[in-house]
Design a protein around this motif. Structure first.
Motif, mmCIF file in Angstrom:
data_model
loop_
_atom_site.group_PDB
_atom_site.id
_atom_site.type_symbol
_atom_site.label_atom_id
_atom_site.label_comp_id
_atom_site.label_asym_id
_atom_site.label_seq_id
_atom_site.Cartn_x
_atom_site.Cartn_y
_atom_site.Cartn_z
ATOM 1 N N UNK A 80 11.049 6.836 10.177
ATOM 2 C CA UNK A 80 11.267 6.168 8.893
ATOM 3 C C UNK A 80 10.010 5.405 8.467
ATOM 4 N N UNK A 81 9.342 4.790 9.415
ATOM 5 C CA UNK A 81 8.109 4.061 9.114
ATOM 6 C C UNK A 81 7.023 5.017 8.602
ATOM 7 N N UNK A 82 6.922 6.214 9.181
ATOM 8 C CA UNK A 82 5.932 7.194 8.709
ATOM 9 C C UNK A 82 6.252 7.670 7.296
ATOM 10 N N UNK A 83 7.528 7.915 7.016
ATOM 11 C CA UNK A 83 7.934 8.329 5.664
ATOM 12 C C UNK A 83 7.617 7.225 4.670
ATOM 13 N N UNK A 84 7.894 5.985 5.069
ATOM 14 C CA UNK A 84 7.598 4.849 4.200
ATOM 15 C C UNK A 84 6.098 4.755 3.939
ATOM 16 N N UNK A 85 5.292 5.026 4.961
ATOM 17 C CA UNK A 85 3.837 5.001 4.786
ATOM 18 C C UNK A 85 3.374 6.011 3.755
ATOM 19 N N UNK A 86 3.971 7.189 3.775
ATOM 20 C CA UNK A 86 3.642 8.208 2.774
ATOM 21 C C UNK A 86 4.047 7.734 1.379
ATOM 22 N N UNK A 87 5.274 7.224 1.267
ATOM 23 C CA UNK A 87 5.744 6.698 -0.017
ATOM 24 C C UNK A 87 4.827 5.564 -0.503
ATOM 25 N N UNK A 88 4.396 4.699 0.411
ATOM 26 C CA UNK A 88 3.548 3.565 0.050
ATOM 27 C C UNK A 88 2.226 4.050 -0.551
ATOM 28 N N UNK A 89 1.644 5.087 0.027
ATOM 29 C CA UNK A 89 0.391 5.631 -0.529
ATOM 30 C C UNK A 89 0.608 6.207 -1.922
ATOM 31 N N UNK A 90 1.705 6.934 -2.106
ATOM 32 C CA UNK A 90 2.019 7.488 -3.434
ATOM 33 C C UNK A 90 2.200 6.353 -4.442
ATOM 34 N N UNK A 91 2.959 5.335 -4.047
ATOM 35 C CA UNK A 91 3.199 4.181 -4.931
ATOM 36 C C UNK A 91 1.880 3.489 -5.287
ATOM 37 N N UNK A 92 1.035 3.282 -4.284
ATOM 38 C CA UNK A 92 -0.241 2.601 -4.525
ATOM 39 C C UNK A 92 -1.095 3.374 -5.539
ATOM 40 N N UNK B 175 3.120 -17.203 -21.604
ATOM 41 C CA UNK B 175 3.046 -15.782 -21.929
ATOM 42 C C UNK B 175 1.667 -15.451 -22.488
ATOM 43 N N UNK B 176 1.048 -14.413 -21.925
ATOM 44 C CA UNK B 176 -0.270 -13.966 -22.359
ATOM 45 C C UNK B 176 -1.415 -14.470 -21.497
ATOM 46 N N UNK B 177 -1.205 -15.559 -20.721
ATOM 47 C CA UNK B 177 -2.262 -16.050 -19.822
ATOM 48 C C UNK B 177 -2.524 -14.996 -18.750
ATOM 49 N N UNK B 178 -3.774 -14.828 -18.384
ATOM 50 C CA UNK B 178 -4.142 -13.852 -17.362
ATOM 51 C C UNK B 178 -3.786 -14.403 -15.977
ATOM 52 N N UNK B 179 -2.989 -13.638 -15.228
ATOM 53 C CA UNK B 179 -2.576 -14.047 -13.885
ATOM 54 C C UNK B 179 -2.804 -12.911 -12.903
ATOM 55 N N UNK B 180 -2.861 -13.285 -11.643
ATOM 56 C CA UNK B 180 -2.881 -12.318 -10.559
ATOM 57 C C UNK B 180 -1.440 -12.221 -10.077
ATOM 58 N N UNK B 181 -0.830 -11.059 -10.269
ATOM 59 C CA UNK B 181 0.543 -10.842 -9.826
ATOM 60 C C UNK B 181 0.498 -10.387 -8.378
ATOM 61 N N UNK B 182 1.127 -11.186 -7.505
ATOM 62 C CA UNK B 182 1.120 -10.920 -6.068
ATOM 63 C C UNK B 182 2.183 -9.905 -5.685
ATOM 64 N N UNK B 183 1.802 -8.997 -4.805
ATOM 65 C CA UNK B 183 2.734 -8.061 -4.189
ATOM 66 C C UNK B 183 2.493 -8.136 -2.692
ATOM 67 N N UNK B 184 3.527 -8.497 -1.941
ATOM 68 C CA UNK B 184 3.382 -8.435 -0.486
ATOM 69 C C UNK B 184 3.355 -6.962 -0.103
ATOM 70 N N UNK B 185 2.418 -6.603 0.735
ATOM 71 C CA UNK B 185 2.294 -5.217 1.189
ATOM 72 C C UNK B 185 3.395 -4.983 2.222
ATOM 73 N N UNK B 186 4.580 -4.598 1.728
ATOM 74 C CA UNK B 186 5.774 -4.479 2.567
ATOM 75 C C UNK B 186 5.597 -3.485 3.710
ATOM 76 N N UNK B 187 4.898 -2.395 3.463
ATOM 77 C CA UNK B 187 4.678 -1.418 4.523
ATOM 78 C C UNK B 187 3.838 -2.026 5.653
ATOM 79 N N UNK B 188 2.813 -2.764 5.295
ATOM 80 C CA UNK B 188 1.979 -3.442 6.297
ATOM 81 C C UNK B 188 2.829 -4.446 7.087
ATOM 82 N N UNK B 189 3.664 -5.204 6.378
ATOM 83 C CA UNK B 189 4.547 -6.157 7.043
ATOM 84 C C UNK B 189 5.512 -5.425 7.980
ATOM 85 N N UNK B 190 6.073 -4.316 7.538
ATOM 86 C CA UNK B 190 6.994 -3.544 8.376
ATOM 87 C C UNK B 190 6.286 -3.044 9.634
#
Length: 185
Positions: free
Chosen positions: A5-17, A55-70
């Motif tokens: 499951x972790x390997x499949x998730x890794x593949x999905x993570x690359x596609x998503x990225x 609204x409209x201010x430039x921000x850095x939207x954070x995403x935790x790298x869930x696959x890395x955490x897993x």
């Protein structure tokens, strides 16, 4: 979680990225991936330091790298100390976020960092302000997705979600760029 499951998730993570606008903060070293974008919500955010992100201010939207955490949790064979591991990884990753912003061509226009997460406990100790967003369709979908993610990543995720007295809801965590620099530069 099993290794297949972790390997499949890794593949999905690359596609998503590659199909998203995500950028690595520091590939391989950092728990965050980010998207630079205008703040999207009509409700302004007020940081603990008094900065308003609207609204409209430039921000850095954070995403935790869930696959890395897993992967980190999988290598530790059960995460009885998931909260501590996560807190340590986030604390270790925030200085890299400062370096990312420092080297970004739009660094002067960036107003702050914003994320939406279940993982908000302890966020205030890291300098974030925590806010409960209104239950829009987008927030409801994010709740569903993150509950599914918790069932996948956390060794006792299903049990923890089932035992919750109140349903686990996402929170918005944010801080101004000035606060990020004050704490982590």
């Amino acid at each position: 979680m099993n290794s297949y499951l972790l390997r499949v998730w890794g593949l999905w993570d690359r596609i998503y990225y590659y199909s998203s606008r995500l950028q690595y903060v520091e590939k391989g070293e950092n728990l965050f991936r980010v998207v630079l974008m205008p703040y999207w919500d009509r409700t302004p955010l007020y940081t603990r330091g008094g900065t308003m992100i609207r609204k409209g201010d430039l921000v850095v939207k954070l995403h935790i790298h869930n696959y890395k955490l897993a992967r980190i949790l999988f290598e530790r064979k059960g995460a009885h100390a998931l909260g501590l591991i996560l807190l340590r990884e986030i604390r270790r990753s925030l200085p890299g976020l400062v370096r990312f912003i420092d080297h970004h061509p739009n660094r002067e226009q960036i107003k702050g960092i914003v994320g939406t997460t279940f993982l908000y406990r302890g966020a205030e100790n890291l300098g974030f302000t925590v806010y409960s967003p209104p239950l829009t369709l987008k927030v409801r979908i994010k709740n569903w997705y993150l509950r599914w993610m918790m069932r996948m990543v956390h060794p006792q995720g299903k049990d923890r979600l089932d035992r919750q007295a109140e349903p686990l809801m996402v929170r918005r965590v944010f801080m101004s760029k000035a606060e990020l620099y004050r704490y982590y530069a």
